[in-house]
Design a protein around this motif. Sequence first.
Motif, PDB file in Angstrom:
ATOM      1  N   THR A 187       0.624   4.929   0.716  1.00 36.88           N
ATOM      2  CA  THR A 187      -0.389   5.729   1.402  1.00 36.88           C
ATOM      3  C   THR A 187      -0.522   7.172   0.894  1.00 36.88           C
ATOM      4  O   THR A 187      -1.456   7.878   1.239  1.00 36.88           O
ATOM      5  CB  THR A 187      -0.085   5.733   2.923  1.00 36.88           C
ATOM      6  N   LYS A 204      -6.229  16.001  -2.135  1.00 39.55           N
ATOM      7  CA  LYS A 204      -7.283  15.222  -1.469  1.00 39.55           C
ATOM      8  C   LYS A 204      -8.599  15.412  -2.219  1.00 39.55           C
ATOM      9  O   LYS A 204      -9.106  16.546  -2.343  1.00 39.55           O
ATOM     10  CB  LYS A 204      -7.430  15.703  -0.009  1.00 39.55           C
ATOM     11  N   GLU A 263      -2.674   4.396  10.557  1.00 41.19           N
ATOM     12  CA  GLU A 263      -2.715   5.360   9.443  1.00 41.19           C
ATOM     13  C   GLU A 263      -1.540   6.336   9.447  1.00 41.19           C
ATOM     14  O   GLU A 263      -1.039   6.717   8.399  1.00 41.19           O
ATOM     15  CB  GLU A 263      -4.010   6.177   9.520  1.00 41.19           C
ATOM     16  N   GLY A 316      -3.618   2.054  -2.634  1.00 36.11           N
ATOM     17  CA  GLY A 316      -3.347   3.239  -1.827  1.00 36.11           C
ATOM     18  C   GLY A 316      -4.617   4.021  -1.582  1.00 36.11           C
ATOM     19  O   GLY A 316      -5.710   3.482  -1.769  1.00 36.11           O
ATOM     20  N   GLY A 317      -4.469   5.291  -1.290  1.00 32.84           N
ATOM     21  CA  GLY A 317      -3.477   6.231  -1.701  1.00 32.84           C
ATOM     22  C   GLY A 317      -3.377   6.302  -3.241  1.00 32.84           C
ATOM     23  O   GLY A 317      -4.219   5.812  -3.967  1.00 32.84           O
ATOM     24  N   THR A 318      -2.322   6.896  -3.659  1.00 33.17           N
ATOM     25  CA  THR A 318      -2.078   6.998  -5.106  1.00 33.17           C
ATOM     26  C   THR A 318      -0.648   6.545  -5.388  1.00 33.17           C
ATOM     27  O   THR A 318       0.272   7.370  -5.400  1.00 33.17           O
ATOM     28  CB  THR A 318      -2.242   8.444  -5.605  1.00 33.17           C
ATOM     29  N   TRP A 321       0.848  -1.193   0.000  1.00 31.46           N
ATOM     30  CA  TRP A 321       0.000   0.000   0.000  1.00 31.46           C
ATOM     31  C   TRP A 321       0.876   1.233   0.000  1.00 31.46           C
ATOM     32  O   TRP A 321       1.735   1.380   0.866  1.00 31.46           O
ATOM     33  CB  TRP A 321      -0.841  -0.072   1.263  1.00 31.46           C
ATOM     34  N   CYS A 345      -1.000  10.640  -1.315  1.00 35.49           N
ATOM     35  CA  CYS A 345      -1.740  11.305  -2.404  1.00 35.49           C
ATOM     36  C   CYS A 345      -1.183  12.724  -2.497  1.00 35.49           C
ATOM     37  O   CYS A 345      -0.787  13.286  -1.470  1.00 35.49           O
ATOM     38  CB  CYS A 345      -3.227  11.394  -2.095  1.00 35.49           C
ATOM     39  N   SER A 363      -5.193   8.413   3.894  1.00 34.19           N
ATOM     40  CA  SER A 363      -4.066   8.689   2.982  1.00 34.19           C
ATOM     41  C   SER A 363      -3.249   9.823   3.592  1.00 34.19           C
ATOM     42  O   SER A 363      -3.711  10.518   4.488  1.00 34.19           O
ATOM     43  CB  SER A 363      -4.559   9.069   1.581  1.00 34.19           C
TER      44      SER A 363
END
Length: 433
Positions: A59, A64, A332, A112-114, A57, A61, A72
């Motif tokens: 997390t 938003k 997180e 993810g996330g990105t 993963w 980005c 994220s």
Amino acid sequence: MDVVKKQEILQAYAFRKQWPPYTYREHLCVTPEILKSFVKFLNTENTNRKKMELQPWVTFCDSKCAFCYYPSTMFKRDFVDPYLVALKKELKMYSETTYIKTSEFDEIVLGGGTPSVLSAEQLIDIISFCKQNFNISRDYMIKITGSTHNLDEYKLKKFAECGVLQLDVGVQTFNNNVRRMLAIQDSGEHAEEIIRKARKLGLYVCIDLMYNLPGQTLEIWRDDLSRAIALNLEGVDCYPLEIYPGTMLDLQIKNGQIPPPGDWKTEALMYVEAVETFTKAGYIPVGHDRFTRVREHIEESCLNGWPWAGILTTGAGCFMGYLGHYSYQNIENVHEYIDYVSKGIFPIAKIHKSTEEDMIKKVMERLYLRLPVNKGEFKDKFGKFPEEIFPAEVKRLKEKGLIEVTDKEIRLTKLGDVWRINIAWEFANARIA
Ligand code: SF4
């Protein structure tokens, strides 16, 4: 859609529920006792032999989205290297357990996330690490999640060269006004351009589209659907908007800056519009929200093996882990996550161990995933047929025309497909006979 059909759809329930049951939202915070029992479980063999998904993963980005309630972290270059070190360490910790050594994975999914905020080299390095440290089956697939505003031709070429099968892209809508309301960074035209480039390089592309968004009329939704079909995508995941308290979108709607979305009837009819459009274009509904035209999506082990296969997820904020009877979500906060992993502790924040009753109900959740419940297998596992355990629910759903029951299996009807989430909740809330 004719009036009779519309009425039949809208009369099945008085409200369309959101999310299926058994998600991380209901898990309890980890305690030393349950963590100990999870670690003990990891030191047992995986005997069920179902192929699993490995999900490192990312997390981060770099913006938003207004509707987003997923955990994220805002992308900062300084965080990336220590995060990747921790991610690999966590993967390694799992790879050294007996359960994972005796498991086979046929999907590596960078979620993810990105993940696409990272460089192609960083992502390929994570993939190589997974291949070196886990039993990856011969017929494995690699998927990367991304946003079109941070994907470019260079990254796409690198992904194609390293054997990535599929890009999962969060488009949500192609309409620029609605995209702006959702705080999505690029235009619908740019998203289309990146998707075309990816497909030209031989990558599969599967996009997320959301319906019942603020300002999204039926006409805009129809345009979204036809633009998706024009791109000849391998898959489209259609999600209804869920406004989660505290998100930017929730606040903007409450402040009157953005119009509210339509009601549940609008939502249900938009879904039916998607079913009709994709079916006409040759797509098949599969899994919890997908329309597909490729074999890989239909045969996916992780999906078909529900709830007996598994997902090994790792990284800050990942929340879809399920191994054996355990479902878990990680811490997180990136710093806390790195701290836990550096001490050799599994960075789990929430965890749930399914009881026998949960597992019985989870098997019924196959209907939500548009999969049949095999009555023979069910009886072998639990000693009774589903109708014996859920007599009232099966009878009610059958009478309403939402499920079909044969000697061999229980499956959804077309009408039931619209109401899959409600059906999943019926079994989850049932009292077991
Ligand atoms: S890209 Fe995905 S995870 Fe990141 S903010 Fe948007 S919806 Fe949330």
